[in-house]
Design an enzyme around this catalytic site. Structure first.
Site, PDB file in Angstrom:
ATOM      1  N   LYS A   1      -4.719   0.406   2.766  1.00 21.43           N
ATOM      2  CA  LYS A   1      -3.350  -0.121   2.830  1.00 21.43           C
ATOM      3  C   LYS A   1      -2.618   0.739   3.850  1.00 21.43           C
ATOM      4  O   LYS A   1      -2.385   1.924   3.604  1.00 21.43           O
ATOM      5  CB  LYS A   1      -2.692  -0.007   1.455  1.00 21.43           C
ATOM      6  CG  LYS A   1      -1.194  -0.317   1.423  1.00 21.43           C
ATOM      7  CD  LYS A   1      -0.646  -0.277  -0.014  1.00 21.43           C
ATOM      8  CE  LYS A   1       0.850  -0.580  -0.062  1.00 21.43           C
ATOM      9  NZ  LYS A   1       1.383  -0.586  -1.440  1.00 21.43           N
TER      10      LYS A   1
ATOM     11  N   GLU B   1       4.852  -0.298   2.674  1.00 20.38           N
ATOM     12  CA  GLU B   1       5.502   0.390   1.538  1.00 20.38           C
ATOM     13  C   GLU B   1       5.301   1.905   1.626  1.00 20.38           C
ATOM     14  O   GLU B   1       4.815   2.531   0.689  1.00 20.38           O
ATOM     15  CB  GLU B   1       4.990  -0.186   0.219  1.00 20.38           C
ATOM     16  CG  GLU B   1       5.325  -1.674   0.093  1.00 20.38           C
ATOM     17  CD  GLU B   1       4.870  -2.318  -1.215  1.00 20.38           C
ATOM     18  OE1 GLU B   1       3.906  -1.825  -1.818  1.00 20.38           O
ATOM     19  OE2 GLU B   1       5.487  -3.322  -1.605  1.00 20.38           O
TER      20      GLU B   1
ATOM     21  N   LYS C   1      -3.297 -11.334   0.765  1.00 23.57           N
ATOM     22  CA  LYS C   1      -2.734 -11.766  -0.524  1.00 23.57           C
ATOM     23  C   LYS C   1      -2.594 -13.280  -0.521  1.00 23.57           C
ATOM     24  O   LYS C   1      -2.237 -13.879   0.503  1.00 23.57           O
ATOM     25  CB  LYS C   1      -1.381 -11.102  -0.788  1.00 23.57           C
ATOM     26  CG  LYS C   1      -1.517  -9.681  -1.278  1.00 23.57           C
ATOM     27  CD  LYS C   1      -0.226  -9.141  -1.892  1.00 23.57           C
ATOM     28  CE  LYS C   1      -0.422  -7.675  -2.266  1.00 23.57           C
ATOM     29  NZ  LYS C   1       0.734  -7.072  -2.946  1.00 23.57           N
TER      30      LYS C   1
ATOM     31  N   ASP D   1       4.338 -11.790  -2.672  1.00 19.45           N
ATOM     32  CA  ASP D   1       3.675 -10.779  -3.487  1.00 19.45           C
ATOM     33  C   ASP D   1       3.404 -11.266  -4.903  1.00 19.45           C
ATOM     34  O   ASP D   1       4.137 -10.906  -5.819  1.00 19.45           O
ATOM     35  CB  ASP D   1       4.567  -9.523  -3.533  1.00 19.45           C
ATOM     36  CG  ASP D   1       3.837  -8.334  -4.098  1.00 19.45           C
ATOM     37  OD1 ASP D   1       2.636  -8.444  -4.330  1.00 19.45           O
ATOM     38  OD2 ASP D   1       4.490  -7.301  -4.308  1.00 19.45           O
TER      39      ASP D   1
ATOM     40  N   GLU E   1       1.301  -8.304 -13.263  1.00 21.99           N
ATOM     41  CA  GLU E   1       2.514  -7.585 -12.868  1.00 21.99           C
ATOM     42  C   GLU E   1       3.758  -8.465 -12.953  1.00 21.99           C
ATOM     43  O   GLU E   1       4.750  -8.101 -13.565  1.00 21.99           O
ATOM     44  CB  GLU E   1       2.350  -7.058 -11.434  1.00 21.99           C
ATOM     45  CG  GLU E   1       3.610  -6.396 -10.911  1.00 21.99           C
ATOM     46  CD  GLU E   1       3.453  -5.851  -9.499  1.00 21.99           C
ATOM     47  OE1 GLU E   1       2.353  -5.964  -8.929  1.00 21.99           O
ATOM     48  OE2 GLU E   1       4.444  -5.309  -8.986  1.00 21.99           O
TER      49      GLU E   1
ATOM     50  N   GLU F   1       6.264 -19.981 -16.117  1.00 23.36           N
ATOM     51  CA  GLU F   1       7.069 -20.364 -14.942  1.00 23.36           C
ATOM     52  C   GLU F   1       8.387 -20.996 -15.379  1.00 23.36           C
ATOM     53  O   GLU F   1       9.438 -20.749 -14.800  1.00 23.36           O
ATOM     54  CB  GLU F   1       6.277 -21.361 -14.088  1.00 23.36           C
ATOM     55  CG  GLU F   1       7.050 -21.849 -12.871  1.00 23.36           C
ATOM     56  CD  GLU F   1       6.246 -22.846 -12.032  1.00 23.36           C
ATOM     57  OE1 GLU F   1       5.494 -23.659 -12.610  1.00 23.36           O
ATOM     58  OE2 GLU F   1       6.391 -22.811 -10.799  1.00 23.36           O
TER      59      GLU F   1
HETATM   60  C1  BDP Z   1       3.086  -4.825  -5.274  1.00 24.32           C
HETATM   61  C2  BDP Z   1       3.116  -3.786  -6.336  1.00 24.32           C
HETATM   62  C3  BDP Z   1       2.851  -2.413  -5.833  1.00 24.32           C
HETATM   63  C4  BDP Z   1       1.612  -2.406  -4.961  1.00 24.32           C
HETATM   64  C5  BDP Z   1       1.734  -3.449  -3.873  1.00 24.32           C
HETATM   65  C6  BDP Z   1       0.461  -3.603  -3.063  1.00 24.32           C
HETATM   66  O1  BDP Z   1       4.399  -3.820  -6.965  1.00 24.32           O
HETATM   67  O2  BDP Z   1       2.709  -1.570  -6.954  1.00 24.32           O
HETATM   68  O3  BDP Z   1       1.417  -1.164  -4.415  1.00 24.32           O
HETATM   69  O4  BDP Z   1       1.984  -4.690  -4.434  1.00 24.32           O
HETATM   70  O5  BDP Z   1      -0.212  -4.620  -3.234  1.00 24.32           O
HETATM   71  O6  BDP Z   1       2.947  -6.037  -5.942  1.00 24.32           O
HETATM   72  O7  BDP Z   1       0.133  -2.757  -2.269  1.00 24.32           O
END
Ligand code: BDP
Length: 671
Positions: free
Chosen positions: A273, A277, A351, A356, A384, A503
């Site tokens: 990654k 973030e 993804k 997300d 999540e 949903e």
């Molecule tokens: C988000 C999550 C986070 C992950 C991120 C990811 O909240 O904790 O680090 O995705 O996929 O959904 O890197």
């Protein structure tokens, strides 16, 4: 240190037989495949309990009723090519044969046999010819070495505790069985957010432990990968740069990879990654993601290793400044222009949606846009954003919708399943990966029903065309064989509608994100509205939704035609994604004939009623359920109901106040 519990509650693999069989099992393992040691153990642990007597021999004595071996070891002529993981099961001369090209096929063949035994199929009626659709059927753990699990809802890490490895062999073997029994063949053990402690996993301090795990998993056909920190040359290597074009950096990685393969010949490679973030990446040096990925891939190449490079790259510190800063655009904008620029052992990890893992999103337009780059789709099994293994939310229906989605990338009928499996793009699709939902809880997944998400993921990764209903029934029949059929039927029907129910009481019509910031459970309508994460609903007194049309962020143009135009057009955009693509007034009429505001009220009231119906159905079976299972699920349902009520009241109240429009059925909206 907390001890790891190995006395696991029932799951599909370990439940006792409710109807013992009357035969003996006389099994011959013919040949010298190392996998036979695993099959022998599986037979003793799981198959033997179904038979009156079990004996295993390592050659065909002529008396055995089940024979396992490769075509070569059995001296039989091979049937159609089913590859290294495929298998054939057939009966001949009153005996059952499980035959494959290679030993991993034998393992999966044995699991198939075991499943049929559990389900009560007469021995000689078992028959199969199988081969997986996807090369990689992977899971990603988001586990940290302190024992915590990012987005984990099933207890602490299976692998780590207190900065070290748990190294509980029984637990690891049970877990390896669980994964391989549904065809999963690769895993990462540590979080994609690689912190200081985990950066050291590739050093000599931890390699012996990683090697121990890798060897154990390999016995079950599972290849181990590690997530790495892109900046490792600095954080553990003592260099002052991680610039991918610096020779010192490339050399450093080559030395690390050589050392890793020296201890772990079966090592799969890395998952990265980068530039996402707050994680480091090649952008810090003005380099592209292809520069970064290719440098690592080159180091892995001589050993047959792969580099999974995540496409979850976006700027989490920008606001919606102009159309180019729509977060939904980010993965495509970053990676589509680099198509063809990646080495052949780089696999981009995309993804499933452009944002997300929301309860409902459009499918990522990057899937289908990559014509000359290897890639996998990334799903989220851990719940999540979908109820955190408190609320029931059975996800295979969501995944199936994604897999069946027609991208039109190579004309009509180019489904996501065909792309990720490589069938529609000459092998560039490499399969599926998913953030897993398991942990140290006795039932592996927190909520017992959440086991079905792991089961369903494995089934769909093996065969995306499998009937969803058959998967759900099979899981329930194998997990709860001791329950009356009508109770299993109730469980299956709750599971099958649970995603849509979830949903209906959460964020409406594909808008997403109205969750509590940070932990992401429960409602908070404006929780993410005024922070820079790119996650907005833009509700005001006139309307709501995100304008991603050509006049808005122009995200729709990332799709092949006619998909983009279908989303662009208000008349053809599907209701369930309306607010993902359009900003509309509250009085806009959906194709269902309802206004948006009335839909919001109705779906939130209905969602709560549906959860009450789940509880009523569960209560109706109280006498037929073992107390522990009854209580376990009832406690979760009560929490789910409280959550659904909170969502309903917050969302309905918010939109009543915003729009000033009354519910046409006159129900009380908490104000
Ligand atoms: C988000 C999550 C986070 C992950 C991120 C990811 O909240 O904790 O680090 O995705 O996929 O959904 O890197």
């Amino acid at each position: 240190m907390e001890t790891v519990t190995t006395d696991r509650e029932a799951c599909w693999l370990t439940t006792e037989s409710s109807k013992p069989r009357t035969e003996k099992l006389l099994l011959s393992l013919v040949g010298d495949a190392p996998m036979f040691a695993t099959i022998r153990r599986l037979c003793q642990n799981h198959a033997a309990k179904f038979f009156v007597e079990t004996a295993i021999t390592d050659r065909d004595t002529g008396k055995s009723n089940v024979i396992i071996g490769t075509w070569t070891s059995l001296g039989k002529e091979s049937t159609p090519n089913l590859g290294s993981e495929g298998y054939t099961i057939f009966s001949e001369e009153g005996r059952l044969w499980i035959v494959a090209e290679e030993e991993r096929g034998l393992l999966y063949g044995f699991y198939h046999f075991l499943k049929e035994i559990q389900l009560g199929t007469p021995l000689l009626e078992i028959s199969a010819q199988e081969k997986p659709a996807n090369v990689f059927r992977m899971i990603n753990h988001w586990d940290n070495m302190d024992g915590s699990v990012e987005r984990g809802y099933a207890g602490r890490s299976l692998f780590f505790e207190g900065g070290s490895f748990t190294k509980d062999e029984d637990c690891m073997r049970s877990y390896a069985e669980l994964l391989s029994s549904v065809g999963i063949n690769a895993l990462t053990i540590n979080n994609v957010n690689v912190h200081e402690q985990e950066s050291a996993l590739i050093t000599n301090r931890w390699l012996p432990e990683v090697a121990w795990l890798a060897k154990l998993f390999q016995e079950y056909g599972l290849t181990l990968f590690l997530s790495i920190n892109y900046a490792s040359p600095i954080t553990i290597g003592g260099l002052d740069t991680a610039d991918p074009l610096e020779t010192s950096v490339a050399d450093w990685w080559e030395r690390q990879v050589e050392r890793i393969y020296g201890s772990i010949p079966s090592f799969g490679g890395f998952v990265v990654k980068a530039d996402s973030e707050h994680r480091p990446g090649p952008f810090s040096y003005g380099r592209t993601h292809a520069d970064g990925a290719n440098m690592l891939a080159k180091a892995l190449k001589p050993y047959g290793g792969h580099l999974f490079w995540r496409c979850f790259v976006y700027d989490c510190l920008q606001d919606w400044r102009d159309r180019s800063t729509d977060r939904a655009r980010a993965a495509y904008d970053h990676f589509a222009p680099l198509d063809g620029a990646f080495a052949d052992n780089v696999i981009l990890q995309i993804k499933s949606g452009p944002m997300d893992f929301q309860v409902r999103e459009a499918v990522s337009p990057l899937i289908g846009a990559l014509k000359q780059t290897k890639h996998v789709i990334e799903l989220q099994i851990t719940q999540e954003y979908t109820g955190q293994q408190i609320d029931v939310c059975y996800l295979p229906p969501q995944w199936k919708e994604i897999l069946d989605f027609d991208t039109h990338a190579n004309g009509k009928d180019t489904t996501v399943a065909d792309l990720v499996s490589g069938r529609a793009n000459g092998g560039f699709g490499q399969g599926m990966t998913a953030v897993v939902n398991t942990g140290r809880d006795e039932n592996w997944t927190g909520h017992s029903f959440a086991q079905a998400n792991l089961y369903g993921y494995g089934q769909l990764a093996w065969n995306p065309k499998r009937c969803l209903h058959a998967i759900a029934e099979e899981w329930a029949d194998r997990t709860y064989p001791y329950l009356p059929k009508n109770v299993r039927k109730t469980i299956v029907s709750i599971q099958e509608c649970s995603w849509i129910v979830y949903e209906s009481y959460t964020s409406p019509l594909g808008i997403g994100w109205m969750v509590n910031p940070g932990h992401h459970y429960g409602p908070n309508v404006n929780g993410y509205e005024f922070s820079p994460w790119g996650t907005y609903h833009f509700s005001d007194r006139n309307g709501l939704g995100v304008d991603r049309t050509r006049k808005g962020s122009n995200y729709v143009s990332q799709y092949a035609e006619p998909v983009g135009s279908r989303y662009e057009n208000l008349q053809t955009c599907p209701d369930e994604l309306l607010l993902f693509f359009h900003h509309v007034p509250y009085t806009h009429v959906l194709t269902s004939g309802k206004t948006v505001i009335q839909h919001i009220y109705d779906s939130h009231f209905d969602g709560v009623e549906q959860v009450k119906a789940f509880i009523a159905a569960w209560e109706s079976h109280k006498q037929e359920l073992p107390e522990a299972l009854y209580q376990h699920v009832r406690v979760k349902f009560d929490a789910q109901l409280a959550n659904a009520v909170e969502w309903r009241d917050q969302v309905n109240t918010y939109y009543y106040r915003m729009s000033g429009i009354e519910d046409k059925h006159g129900r009380t909206i908490y104000r």
